[in-house]
Scaffold this motif. Structure first.
Motif, PDB file in Angstrom:
ATOM      1  N   UNK A   5      64.793 -67.443  38.119  1.00  0.00           N
ATOM      2  CA  UNK A   5      65.055 -67.786  36.339  1.00  0.00           C
ATOM      3  C   UNK A   5      65.644 -66.440  35.991  1.00  0.00           C
ATOM      4  N   UNK A   6      66.576 -66.760  34.977  1.00  0.00           N
ATOM      5  CA  UNK A   6      67.068 -65.504  34.659  1.00  0.00           C
ATOM      6  C   UNK A   6      66.142 -64.671  33.373  1.00  0.00           C
ATOM      7  N   UNK A   7      66.453 -63.468  33.380  1.00  0.00           N
ATOM      8  CA  UNK A   7      65.372 -62.821  32.300  1.00  0.00           C
ATOM      9  C   UNK A   7      66.253 -63.265  30.990  1.00  0.00           C
ATOM     10  N   UNK A   8      65.116 -63.091  29.929  1.00  0.00           N
ATOM     11  CA  UNK A   8      65.442 -63.607  28.736  1.00  0.00           C
ATOM     12  C   UNK A   8      66.482 -62.311  28.140  1.00  0.00           C
ATOM     13  N   UNK A   9      67.246 -62.404  27.150  1.00  0.00           N
ATOM     14  CA  UNK A   9      67.995 -61.366  26.568  1.00  0.00           C
ATOM     15  C   UNK A   9      67.333 -60.087  26.327  1.00  0.00           C
ATOM     16  N   UNK A  10      66.217 -60.123  26.119  1.00  0.00           N
ATOM     17  CA  UNK A  10      65.070 -59.044  25.672  1.00  0.00           C
ATOM     18  C   UNK A  10      64.569 -58.307  27.035  1.00  0.00           C
ATOM     19  N   UNK A  11      64.197 -59.283  28.163  1.00  0.00           N
ATOM     20  CA  UNK A  11      63.796 -58.864  29.234  1.00  0.00           C
ATOM     21  C   UNK A  11      64.738 -58.034  30.026  1.00  0.00           C
ATOM     22  N   UNK A  12      66.057 -58.504  29.942  1.00  0.00           N
ATOM     23  CA  UNK A  12      67.287 -58.169  30.705  1.00  0.00           C
ATOM     24  C   UNK A  12      67.570 -56.594  29.949  1.00  0.00           C
ATOM     25  N   UNK A 198      76.306 -60.948  31.646  1.00  0.00           N
ATOM     26  CA  UNK A 198      75.555 -61.172  32.804  1.00  0.00           C
ATOM     27  C   UNK A 198      74.295 -62.009  32.609  1.00  0.00           C
ATOM     28  N   UNK A 199      74.580 -63.431  32.905  1.00  0.00           N
ATOM     29  CA  UNK A 199      73.574 -64.531  32.272  1.00  0.00           C
ATOM     30  C   UNK A 199      72.654 -64.953  33.501  1.00  0.00           C
ATOM     31  N   UNK A 200      73.318 -65.028  34.689  1.00  0.00           N
ATOM     32  CA  UNK A 200      72.306 -65.756  35.799  1.00  0.00           C
ATOM     33  C   UNK A 200      71.560 -64.557  36.173  1.00  0.00           C
ATOM     34  N   UNK A 201      70.384 -64.785  36.880  1.00  0.00           N
ATOM     35  CA  UNK A 201      69.617 -63.505  37.331  1.00  0.00           C
ATOM     36  C   UNK A 201      70.428 -62.902  38.362  1.00  0.00           C
ATOM     37  N   UNK A 202      71.062 -63.383  39.271  1.00  0.00           N
ATOM     38  CA  UNK A 202      71.979 -62.693  40.164  1.00  0.00           C
ATOM     39  C   UNK A 202      73.104 -61.579  39.414  1.00  0.00           C
ATOM     40  N   UNK A 203      73.502 -62.352  38.192  1.00  0.00           N
ATOM     41  CA  UNK A 203      74.369 -61.153  37.635  1.00  0.00           C
ATOM     42  C   UNK A 203      73.726 -60.175  36.998  1.00  0.00           C
ATOM     43  N   UNK A 204      72.504 -60.655  36.374  1.00  0.00           N
ATOM     44  CA  UNK A 204      71.753 -59.645  35.706  1.00  0.00           C
ATOM     45  C   UNK A 204      71.296 -58.536  36.843  1.00  0.00           C
ATOM     46  N   UNK A 205      70.886 -58.836  38.131  1.00  0.00           N
ATOM     47  CA  UNK A 205      70.676 -58.088  38.934  1.00  0.00           C
ATOM     48  C   UNK A 205      71.792 -57.257  39.431  1.00  0.00           C
ATOM     49  N   UNK A 206      72.972 -57.674  39.318  1.00  0.00           N
ATOM     50  CA  UNK A 206      74.180 -56.993  39.711  1.00  0.00           C
ATOM     51  C   UNK A 206      74.260 -56.092  38.653  1.00  0.00           C
ATOM     52  N   UNK A 207      74.227 -56.352  37.323  1.00  0.00           N
ATOM     53  CA  UNK A 207      74.435 -55.359  36.111  1.00  0.00           C
ATOM     54  C   UNK A 207      73.456 -54.146  36.160  1.00  0.00           C
ATOM     55  N   UNK A 208      72.228 -54.403  36.990  1.00  0.00           N
ATOM     56  CA  UNK A 208      71.283 -53.432  37.204  1.00  0.00           C
ATOM     57  C   UNK A 208      71.866 -52.402  38.286  1.00  0.00           C
ATOM     58  N   UNK A 209      72.385 -52.790  39.424  1.00  0.00           N
ATOM     59  CA  UNK A 209      72.919 -52.340  40.427  1.00  0.00           C
ATOM     60  C   UNK A 209      74.280 -51.330  40.020  1.00  0.00           C
ATOM     61  N   UNK A 210      74.854 -51.808  38.900  1.00  0.00           N
ATOM     62  CA  UNK A 210      76.025 -51.129  38.721  1.00  0.00           C
ATOM     63  C   UNK A 210      75.712 -49.848  37.530  1.00  0.00           C
ATOM     64  N   UNK A 211      74.576 -50.198  36.849  1.00  0.00           N
ATOM     65  CA  UNK A 211      73.957 -49.166  36.022  1.00  0.00           C
ATOM     66  C   UNK A 211      73.515 -48.100  37.014  1.00  0.00           C
ATOM     67  N   UNK A 212      72.939 -48.555  38.155  1.00  0.00           N
ATOM     68  CA  UNK A 212      72.275 -47.528  39.148  1.00  0.00           C
ATOM     69  C   UNK A 212      73.343 -46.806  39.585  1.00  0.00           C
TER      70      UNK A 212
END
Ligand SMILES: O=C(O)c1cc(C(=O)O)c2c(n1)C(=O)C(=O)c1cc(C(=O)O)[nH]c1-2
Length: 240
Positions: A5-12, A198-212
C-alpha cells in the motif's frame, strides 16, 4: 500479488524527513568545523572544494529545465539559476561564495582555478550533475531535497562561526544568510512536486533511494576532505 500500500502524503513526507540522519551535518568533518575545531588552512580547504559544488548547481538546474516540458515548473525552477548566477541587483550565490573565499583568505583566482578541488569531490559533484542530466526531471527534483535539511546548517554557521573563527571577515557570511531564505522557499516547491509525482509505494521507495544517493554525494565530498585535510593523507595535501 498486490503490491504494498502506498504511504499517505504525510507518511511519505515523514519518510523523506527521516533521511536527515544521513545528512552531512552529522559528518565528522562538519562536526569539527561547526565546533570551531578546524584551523584556517582546513576551513580554506572546505571553502575551495565546496566552490566546485556551487559552480555545478546551475548546470544541474539547467539539466532539470532541459528535461522538463512543463512551463509552470520551469517558471519556478529557473529562479534557482538566477539565485546562483545573479540577476539585476543580486550578485548571486557564486559571487557570494567567492566573497566567502576572500573572507577566509583565499583569492578569487585560487577558487576559480579549481586547483584545490580534490578528485573525490569532483567525482561526487559530477555524479550529481550527471544524474540530473539522465534522470527524469521529477527524479532530479527529488534529488535536490537534501535542501530540506540545509537551513539548520546555515543557521549553525551564522550562530557559531563568528565566535570560533574571529579571523573570518564579516562579508563572508552573506552567502549563508542568502541561502537561508532561498532554501526554505525552494524546498517547499521541490517537496510538493515529489509528493505529487511519486505515488505508488514502489515509486515512493524509489524517491527515498534517490534522496539517499544525494545524501551520499554530500557525505562523500566530506570524506575526501577528511582524508586530505584531517588525515593529511598524501599525495593531495602535499600538492595543495
Ligand atoms: O551548505 C550546505 O550544507 C548546503 C547543502 C546543500 C544541500 O543540502 O544540497 C545545498 C547548499 N548548501 C547550497 O548552498 C545550495 O545552494 C544548494 C543547492 C542544492 C541543490 O541540490 O539544488 N543543494 C544545496
Amino acid at each position: 500479488m498486490a503490491g504494498k500500500k502506498p504511504w499517505s502524503r504525510e507518511e511519505f513526507e515523514q519518510k523523506l524527513q527521516e533521511k536527515e540522519c544521513f545528512y552531512h551535518i552529522h559528518h565528522p568533518f562538519q562536526v569539527l568545523m561547526n565546533n570551531g575545531k578546524l584551523n584556517q588552512y582546513q576551513v580554506q580547504g572546505w571553502v575551495a572544494n565546496r566552490f566546485y559544488y556551487h559552480t555545478c548547481i546551475p548546470l544541474k538546474d539547467a539539466a532539470i529545465l532541459a528535461n522538463c516540458s512543463q512551463r509552470s515548473v520551469r517558471r519556478q525552477w529557473v529562479q534557482r539559476i538566477l539565485d546562483h548566477d545573479g540577476y539585476g541587483e543580486d550578485v548571486g550565490g557564486i559571487e557570494a561564495w567567492l566573497q566567502l573565499g576572500e573572507a577566509v583568505g583565499l583569492s578569487r583566482e585560487t577558487l576559480e582555478s579549481q586547483q584545490q578541488v580534490l578528485p573525490g569531490v569532483r567525482f561526487a559533484v559530477d555524479a550529481y550533475v550527471n544524474f540530473a542530466r539522465h534522470a527524469t526531471w521529477q527524479e532530479a527534483v527529488c534529488s535536490s531535497l537534501t535542501e530540506l535539511f540545509a537551513p539548520s546548517l546555515h543557521q549553525q554557521r551564522l550562530d557559531n562561526w563568528p565566535r570560533y573563527y574571529p579571523w573570518i571577515k564579516a562579508e563572508g557570511y552573506h552567502y549563508f544568510r542568502k541561502r537561508l531564505n532561498e532554501a526554505r522557499r525552494d524546498v517547499r516547491h521541490g517537496l510538493e512536486a515529489t509528493l505529487d509525482y511519486f505515488q505508488s509505494r514502489t515509486q515512493q521507495e524509489q524517491a527515498l533511494a534517490i534522496l539517499q544517493f544525494k545524501l551520499d554525494v554530500l557525505w562523500t565530498l566530506l570524506d575526501a576532505l577528511w582524508m586530505a585535510y584531517i588525515e593529511n593523507r598524501p599525495p593531495y595535501h602535499t600538492e595543495l
